[in-house]
Design a protein around this motif. Structure first.
Motif, short mmCIF file in Angstrom:
data_model
loop_
_atom_site.label_atom_id
_atom_site.label_comp_id
_atom_site.label_asym_id
_atom_site.label_seq_id
_atom_site.Cartn_x
_atom_site.Cartn_y
_atom_site.Cartn_z
N LEU A 161 42.34 23.05 59.36
CA LEU A 161 43.33 23.39 58.33
C LEU A 161 42.65 23.96 57.10
N GLU A 162 43.23 25.03 56.56
CA GLU A 162 42.81 25.58 55.29
C GLU A 162 44.04 25.83 54.44
N ILE A 163 43.93 25.59 53.15
CA ILE A 163 45.04 25.82 52.22
C ILE A 163 44.57 26.78 51.14
N GLU A 164 45.36 27.82 50.90
CA GLU A 164 45.03 28.81 49.90
C GLU A 164 45.78 28.50 48.60
N LEU A 165 45.11 28.69 47.48
CA LEU A 165 45.68 28.46 46.16
C LEU A 165 45.73 29.79 45.41
N GLU A 166 46.90 30.12 44.89
CA GLU A 166 47.07 31.34 44.10
C GLU A 166 47.68 30.98 42.76
N PHE A 167 47.08 31.50 41.70
CA PHE A 167 47.61 31.27 40.35
C PHE A 167 47.99 32.62 39.75
N LEU A 168 49.23 32.75 39.29
CA LEU A 168 49.76 34.01 38.78
C LEU A 168 50.41 33.79 37.41
N VAL A 169 50.18 34.73 36.50
CA VAL A 169 50.78 34.69 35.17
C VAL A 169 51.70 35.90 35.04
N GLY A 170 52.92 35.69 34.54
CA GLY A 170 53.86 36.78 34.36
C GLY A 170 53.46 37.69 33.21
N ASP A 171 53.66 39.01 33.40
CA ASP A 171 53.26 39.98 32.37
C ASP A 171 54.39 40.29 31.39
N GLY A 172 55.59 39.73 31.62
CA GLY A 172 56.71 39.98 30.72
C GLY A 172 57.16 41.41 30.69
N GLY A 173 56.92 42.14 31.76
CA GLY A 173 57.33 43.54 31.82
C GLY A 173 56.37 44.48 31.12
N GLY A 195 35.81 22.40 41.26
CA GLY A 195 35.38 22.32 42.65
C GLY A 195 36.20 23.12 43.62
N VAL A 196 37.14 23.95 43.14
CA VAL A 196 37.91 24.79 44.06
C VAL A 196 36.98 25.89 44.58
N VAL A 197 36.86 25.97 45.90
CA VAL A 197 35.96 26.97 46.49
C VAL A 197 36.53 28.37 46.25
N PRO A 198 35.69 29.35 45.92
CA PRO A 198 36.19 30.69 45.57
C PRO A 198 37.04 31.32 46.67
N ARG A 199 36.67 31.13 47.94
CA ARG A 199 37.41 31.80 49.01
C ARG A 199 38.82 31.23 49.21
N ALA A 200 39.09 30.06 48.62
CA ALA A 200 40.42 29.47 48.74
C ALA A 200 41.29 29.77 47.53
N MET A 201 40.78 30.54 46.56
CA MET A 201 41.48 30.70 45.29
C MET A 201 41.66 32.17 44.96
N THR A 202 42.86 32.51 44.47
CA THR A 202 43.17 33.84 43.96
C THR A 202 43.90 33.68 42.64
N VAL A 203 43.50 34.44 41.63
CA VAL A 203 44.18 34.43 40.34
C VAL A 203 44.55 35.86 39.98
N GLY A 204 45.63 36.02 39.22
CA GLY A 204 46.04 37.37 38.85
C GLY A 204 47.25 37.36 37.95
N VAL A 205 47.72 38.57 37.67
CA VAL A 205 48.89 38.79 36.82
C VAL A 205 49.96 39.44 37.69
N GLU A 206 51.19 38.95 37.56
CA GLU A 206 52.29 39.50 38.34
C GLU A 206 53.39 40.01 37.42
N LYS A 207 54.21 40.90 37.95
CA LYS A 207 55.35 41.39 37.21
C LYS A 207 56.39 40.27 37.16
#
Length: 237
Positions: A161-173, A195-207
């Motif tokens: 089992l692997e679990i992916e973590l994604e963190f997104l911040v809204g850009d407010g348009g 301790g979150v392994v890099p390959r399991a984590m994605t961060v970014g900005v979303e609309k």
């Protein structure tokens, strides 16, 4: 009109071998039903005699899921992995709500997933640097939450089992806004330090809505073990 002529018009004429064969209306329908029920009985018999081999079933299932991006009925290994993922993600969700009461939990009605939405004010402190730049830091006192996220996405080799973590911040348009980028970067550094392994984590900005952030967790289900040649044992994990 004679009775004989009427009877001849109410009959379907078939020709075979040069001779006329007369068949009354409804005979074809009866024949169709007879064939249908014979075929139905044949398939019921085949189903009752068939057996499933879990490894072959899981292999076919995973192939369909990989090709079409759909989730079908899970085999025993997948069910065990989903149960473990739900256990981990349930603990993360409860911890987040306890620390940040304004967080909104949404499992989406699907196992192995978790979405948590919250105001960025619950996560970050924004200050102005001496040189006039913007400094974004993650609020203190949440270290236990980040460590629990790290534990949740740690691979489980026993279940595959692997679990992916994604963190997104809204850009407010406003796609060119720099503050959401700073916030995403601050969270990435915090999660990596926990301790979150890099390959399991994605961060970014979303609309999306300004001043809103989301944590998204998705379980990656294990692939079935490859089929072993006849007479050989399948490879162990």
């Amino acid at each position: 009109m004679s009775t004989g002529a009427s009877r001849n018009r109410s009959m379907a004429g078939l020709v075979w071998g040069g001779k006329g064969i007369v068949q009354e209306e409804g005979g074809v329908f009866v024949l169709y039903l007879s064939v249908f029920f014979l075929l139905l009985a044949f398939f019921i018999l085949l189903t009752s005699l068939s057996t499933f081999e879990n490894r072959k079933f899981d292999a076919v299932l995973q192939g369909v899921q990989d090709a079409f991006g759909v989730t079908l009925t899970e085999g025993p290994a997948t069910q065990a992995a989903l149960a473990r993922a739900d256990e981990r993600l349930g603990a993360v969700g409860r911890r987040l709500v306890a620390v940040m009461p304004d967080a909104v939990i949404d499992k989406g009605g699907k196992g192995g997933t978790l979405a948590v939405t919250m105001p960025v004010a619950s996560l970050f402190a924004v200050a102005t640097a001496d040189g006039g730049g913007t400094v974004v830091t993650v609020l203190p006192g949440r270290e236990g939450v980040w460590h629990q996220m790290a534990d949740a996405v740690r691979p489980d080799e026993e279940l595959g089992l692997e679990i992916e973590l994604e963190f997104l911040v809204g850009d407010g348009g406003n796609p060119g806004a720099s503050l959401p980028v700073f916030e995403a970067g601050a969270m990435a550094r915090t999660l990596a330090a926990a301790g979150v392994v890099p390959r399991a984590m994605t961060v970014g900005v979303e609309k999306g809505t300004a001043d809103t952030a989301r944590f998204l967790f998705r379980a990656r289900l294990p692939h079935p073990a490859p089929l072993a040649p006849r007479g050989e044992e399948p490879p162990r994990r």
